[in-house]
Design an enzyme around this catalytic site. Structure first.
Site, PDB file in Angstrom:
ATOM      1  N   TYR A  62       7.233   4.138   6.237  1.00 16.48           N
ATOM      2  CA  TYR A  62       6.609   3.541   7.414  1.00 16.48           C
ATOM      3  C   TYR A  62       7.447   3.772   8.651  1.00 16.48           C
ATOM      4  O   TYR A  62       8.675   3.741   8.601  1.00 16.48           O
ATOM      5  CB  TYR A  62       6.482   2.023   7.249  1.00 16.48           C
ATOM      6  CG  TYR A  62       5.381   1.587   6.360  1.00 16.48           C
ATOM      7  CD1 TYR A  62       4.053   1.858   6.677  1.00 16.48           C
ATOM      8  CD2 TYR A  62       5.650   0.886   5.200  1.00 16.48           C
ATOM      9  CE1 TYR A  62       3.031   1.439   5.856  1.00 16.48           C
ATOM     10  CE2 TYR A  62       4.636   0.455   4.373  1.00 16.48           C
ATOM     11  CZ  TYR A  62       3.326   0.735   4.702  1.00 16.48           C
ATOM     12  OH  TYR A  62       2.328   0.314   3.893  1.00 16.48           O
TER      13      TYR A  62
ATOM     14  N   HIS B  49      -1.055  -8.548   8.872  1.00 14.58           N
ATOM     15  CA  HIS B  49      -0.210  -7.545   8.223  1.00 14.58           C
ATOM     16  C   HIS B  49       0.669  -8.150   7.136  1.00 14.58           C
ATOM     17  O   HIS B  49       1.481  -7.447   6.540  1.00 14.58           O
ATOM     18  CB  HIS B  49       0.678  -6.848   9.256  1.00 14.58           C
ATOM     19  CG  HIS B  49      -0.062  -5.866  10.107  1.00 14.58           C
ATOM     20  ND1 HIS B  49      -0.342  -6.077  11.427  1.00 14.58           N
ATOM     21  CD2 HIS B  49      -0.614  -4.666   9.801  1.00 14.58           C
ATOM     22  CE1 HIS B  49      -1.026  -5.049  11.915  1.00 14.58           C
ATOM     23  NE2 HIS B  49      -1.206  -4.175  10.944  1.00 14.58           N
TER      24      HIS B  49
ATOM     25  N   ARG C  76      -2.313   6.419  15.934  1.00 15.07           N
ATOM     26  CA  ARG C  76      -1.401   6.651  14.810  1.00 15.07           C
ATOM     27  C   ARG C  76      -2.247   6.981  13.597  1.00 15.07           C
ATOM     28  O   ARG C  76      -3.457   6.705  13.565  1.00 15.07           O
ATOM     29  CB  ARG C  76      -0.522   5.432  14.530  1.00 15.07           C
ATOM     30  CG  ARG C  76      -1.270   4.246  13.970  1.00 15.07           C
ATOM     31  CD  ARG C  76      -0.332   3.073  13.680  1.00 15.07           C
ATOM     32  NE  ARG C  76       0.510   3.316  12.521  1.00 15.07           N
ATOM     33  CZ  ARG C  76       0.275   2.793  11.305  1.00 15.07           C
ATOM     34  NH1 ARG C  76      -0.766   2.019  11.092  1.00 15.07           N
ATOM     35  NH2 ARG C  76       1.089   3.045  10.299  1.00 15.07           N
TER      36      ARG C  76
ATOM     37  N   ASN D  95      -2.651   6.503   9.380  1.00 17.48           N
ATOM     38  CA  ASN D  95      -2.280   5.739   8.203  1.00 17.48           C
ATOM     39  C   ASN D  95      -2.969   6.405   7.022  1.00 17.48           C
ATOM     40  O   ASN D  95      -3.897   7.200   7.211  1.00 17.48           O
ATOM     41  CB  ASN D  95      -2.717   4.287   8.361  1.00 17.48           C
ATOM     42  CG  ASN D  95      -2.059   3.369   7.355  1.00 17.48           C
ATOM     43  OD1 ASN D  95      -1.094   3.745   6.692  1.00 17.48           O
ATOM     44  ND2 ASN D  95      -2.590   2.163   7.227  1.00 17.48           N
TER      45      ASN D  95
ATOM     46  N   GLU E 150      -6.545   7.467   7.871  1.00 13.45           N
ATOM     47  CA  GLU E 150      -7.138   6.600   8.880  1.00 13.45           C
ATOM     48  C   GLU E 150      -6.534   6.956  10.227  1.00 13.45           C
ATOM     49  O   GLU E 150      -5.325   6.837  10.418  1.00 13.45           O
ATOM     50  CB  GLU E 150      -6.780   5.156   8.525  1.00 13.45           C
ATOM     51  CG  GLU E 150      -7.788   4.128   8.920  1.00 13.45           C
ATOM     52  CD  GLU E 150      -7.439   2.785   8.290  1.00 13.45           C
ATOM     53  OE1 GLU E 150      -8.191   2.327   7.419  1.00 13.45           O
ATOM     54  OE2 GLU E 150      -6.396   2.203   8.659  1.00 13.45           O
TER      55      GLU E 150
ATOM     56  N   TYR F 222       1.429  -1.162  -3.526  1.00 12.51           N
ATOM     57  CA  TYR F 222       0.601  -1.728  -2.463  1.00 12.51           C
ATOM     58  C   TYR F 222      -0.650  -0.890  -2.241  1.00 12.51           C
ATOM     59  O   TYR F 222      -1.737  -1.398  -2.033  1.00 12.51           O
ATOM     60  CB  TYR F 222       1.416  -1.822  -1.171  1.00 12.51           C
ATOM     61  CG  TYR F 222       0.597  -2.200   0.028  1.00 12.51           C
ATOM     62  CD1 TYR F 222       0.022  -3.467   0.110  1.00 12.51           C
ATOM     63  CD2 TYR F 222       0.384  -1.304   1.071  1.00 12.51           C
ATOM     64  CE1 TYR F 222      -0.752  -3.822   1.199  1.00 12.51           C
ATOM     65  CE2 TYR F 222      -0.385  -1.657   2.162  1.00 12.51           C
ATOM     66  CZ  TYR F 222      -0.950  -2.911   2.220  1.00 12.51           C
ATOM     67  OH  TYR F 222      -1.717  -3.259   3.301  1.00 12.51           O
ATOM     68  N   LYS F 223      -0.511   0.408  -2.311  1.00  8.77           N
ATOM     69  CA  LYS F 223      -1.650   1.286  -2.076  1.00  8.77           C
ATOM     70  C   LYS F 223      -2.509   1.475  -3.330  1.00  8.77           C
ATOM     71  O   LYS F 223      -3.533   2.167  -3.275  1.00  8.77           O
ATOM     72  CB  LYS F 223      -1.158   2.644  -1.549  1.00  8.77           C
ATOM     73  CG  LYS F 223      -0.568   2.549  -0.127  1.00  8.77           C
ATOM     74  CD  LYS F 223       0.020   3.876   0.319  1.00  8.77           C
ATOM     75  CE  LYS F 223       0.693   3.792   1.689  1.00  8.77           C
ATOM     76  NZ  LYS F 223      -0.235   3.659   2.824  1.00  8.77           N
TER      77      LYS F 223
END
Lengths: 223, 351
Positions: free
Chosen positions: B38, B194, B224, B226, B266, B317-318
């Site tokens: 990140y 978040h 940005r 993602n 994204e 997390y993903k």
């Protein structure tokens, strides 16, 4: 004009928080255990004290959530605003003279709504109890038109949670386990730490969606 | 430029969604280096860049019609995917103005906007819509203005209200999200929504991002990228429907993973709105299968290297843990160990 006329019809194409003397040390230790520091949506609480910028004060207490002696400590910390203080106690009697005692949460919410109708910017609301209790009071206060800054909450007593099902959007109350069956759809939900102030609830997501029946051991983690 | 729409492709059921060669080459591949972590990877959203996706502020591509149809299906099943808190009406009108003006000036053959004072007429040719309405008067549109326009644009949308030194997620059209719930998150502030993201909080990413966004200026949008991965070209990977798509994660094999596993990128852009001072936050998704991505040699090599060095917390997390080893085995065939150049560009002009 017909409501949906110009919306493409594709079926045709195909288909803040603050300061009582709630057992702060003990409580924060418990909170540290259940809320990883990364979960920023998880509220943190400190003990209640009166906001002297307010002119009218409403203190709402969940009786069962208090430790022995905590009610009188609470009363003492509000002495500076005692003239303008109304107290509603939910559940059972407490040694608080003049308090409006209500039998349960539903009756308490009615009493709070009645008290807050026509409330002004000078109104302050304080709630102490379990998280489902204090966030119910929070919702009632917001619905009555109060701003966040007019409300102070303190968590005391059980760690039980209200859980919102992401699948059917029903809430399940008094959850003390890591996994719970949703009262709306029956799915077994993993209780996450992600918290919505608007719903006063933690998120529940089906634990065995990927492999049906693959459910880990159920443990009491929010006593 | 003429866009050849693929109106019949599907994002559910038989999943007929595919990318043309041109669509693969313009894919906004999100990894400029061979490893990923990140960062506050925000840059000005100006025209042009490593991908033609950046040529227009709002990108319309070959999937436009099919994607709008999929949104309509999801909204029909769950109207709660659109939500706007009552104080957001000014921001809704700000949004409809911004989006209609962008589309009609950049794609005049597809969209037109005629203004006669506050009497506006909007024409959307691909979807066969002509709508006259009075700007600022809700009852002259078939639904709320933000819902109206976002039903006609690819990607999810949120509006962030700015107050108390933070940003609040107070309106959204969310039918293609990577596993977050608008109904749960609506009304939350920037740090709260978040909350579930691992590692980034400790790294101070969100504090810095928020500070930056609070200063966002009108006429200077930012962007940005993602990313995550999705099994099947499915837009609706919401927590609401997780019981429908969760089991797909167990179906991947070495034989089918190239076709079924998709990189989901994204493109997030952020726009200051003029009257409300809110921020419009489009989250535009792009899907490409592993089979499609490895046709660009640099991307095949790089995706293998990024996924093999991904921190465990991020893989969890993903939601990648269950199939990551299979994906790495598949991708290893396309990684000959040759060095890669820095940057995301495909560096080839045909497949």
């Amino acid at each position: 004009m017909s409501l949906r006329k110009s919306i493409p019809d594709f079926r045709l194409l195909e288909n803040s928080m603050n300061t009582t003397t709630c057992d702060a040390g003990h409580r924060s230790e418990l909170n540290d255990r259940t809320a990883p520091p990364s979960m920023r949506s998880r509220p943190t609480y400190s003990s209640l004290s009166p906001d002297t910028a307010g002119a009218e004060h409403l203190l709402v207490i969940e009786a069962d959530a208090l430790q022995p002696g905590q009610a009188s400590a609470l009363s003492k910390s509000f002495t500076s605003v005692a003239e303008a203080l109304r107290t509603v106690v939910s559940g059972s009697e407490l040694p608080l003279p003049g308090a409006n005692v209500q039998p349960d949460l539903a009756a308490t919410l009615l009493a709070v709504k009645a008290r807050l109708s026509g409330a002004t910017m000078q109104q302050r609301v304080y709630a102490i109890g379990s998280e489902p209790f204090i966030w119910s009071i929070h919702t009632a206060a917001i619905d009555a038109g109060l701003d966040e800054k007019q409300i102070r909450l303190c968590h005391s007593g059980s760690l039980k949670r209200r859980v919102w099902c992401t699948h059917c959007h029903e809430t399940t109350e008094n959850v003390t386990t890591n996994i719970v069956a949703c009262t709306g759809c029956g799915r077994r939900l993993l209780v996450r730490d992600h918290f919505s102030r608007r719903l006063g609830a933690f998120m529940g997501v089906q634990i065995d969606a990927e492999v049906p029946g693959d459910v880990p051991a159920i443990e009491e983690v929010f006593p | 430029m003429t866009i050849l729409f693929k109106p019949d492709e599907t994002y559910r059921g038989d999943y007929t969604y595919r990318n043309s060669d041109a669509a693969i080459l313009r894919f906004p591949f999100p990894f400029p280096e061979d490893s990923y972590m990140y960062s506050v990877n925000i840059e000005p959203h100006v025209r042009g860049g490593f991908t033609p996706v950046y040529n227009n502020p709002i990108d319309v591509d070959e999937h436009y019609i099919a994607e709008c149809r999929d949104r309509a299906i999801t909204l029909e099943r769950d109207p709660g995917r659109y939500a706007a808190l009552p104080h957001m009406m000014t921001a809704q009108w700000d949004s409809i103005e911004l989006l209609m003006e962008c589309l009609s000036s950049d794609y005049p053959e597809l969209f037109s906007l005629h203004k006669d004072g506050d009497r506006w007429t909007w024409i959307n040719r691909p979807l066969g819509i002509e709508q006259s309405f009075t700007f600022g008067k809700e009852d002259t549109l078939p639904c709320e203005p933000f819902e109206y326009i976002t039903r006609q644009i690819q990607g999810d949308f949120a509006i962030l209200d700015q107050r108390n030194g933070s940003l609040y997620l107070d309106a959204g059209m969310v039918t293609a999200q990577a596993d977050w719930s608008l109904q749960f998150d609506v009304g939350m502030d920037f740090m709260e929504w978040h909350g579930p993201v691992p590692l980034a909080h400790q790294a101070g990413v969100f504090e810095r991002a928020l500070k930056y966004l609070l200063m966002l200026r009108q006429g200077q949008p930012m962007r940005r990228l993602n990313w995550t991965m999705t099994v099947n070209p499915r837009l609706d990977t919401s927590p609401e429907t997780y019981p429908e798509w969760g089991p797909d994660r167990t179906t991947l094999t070495l034989d089918n993973i190239g076709r079924k596993l998709h990189l989901r990128v994204e493109l997030q852009t952020l726009w200051r709105l003029p009257r409300s001072n809110a921020i419009l936050f489009p989250l535009r998704g792009y899907l490409a299968s592993l089979d499609e991505l490895v046709r660009v040699p640099k991307w095949g090599r790089r995706l293998h290297r990024v996924l093999s060095t991904l921190p465990r917390e991020l893989a969890e997390y993903k939601g990648l843990v269950r199939f990551l080893p299979t994906a790495l085995e598949y991708l290893s065939t396309y990684d000959d160990g040759a060095p890669t150049t820095s940057g995301c560009a495909a560096e080839i002009s045909s497949l």
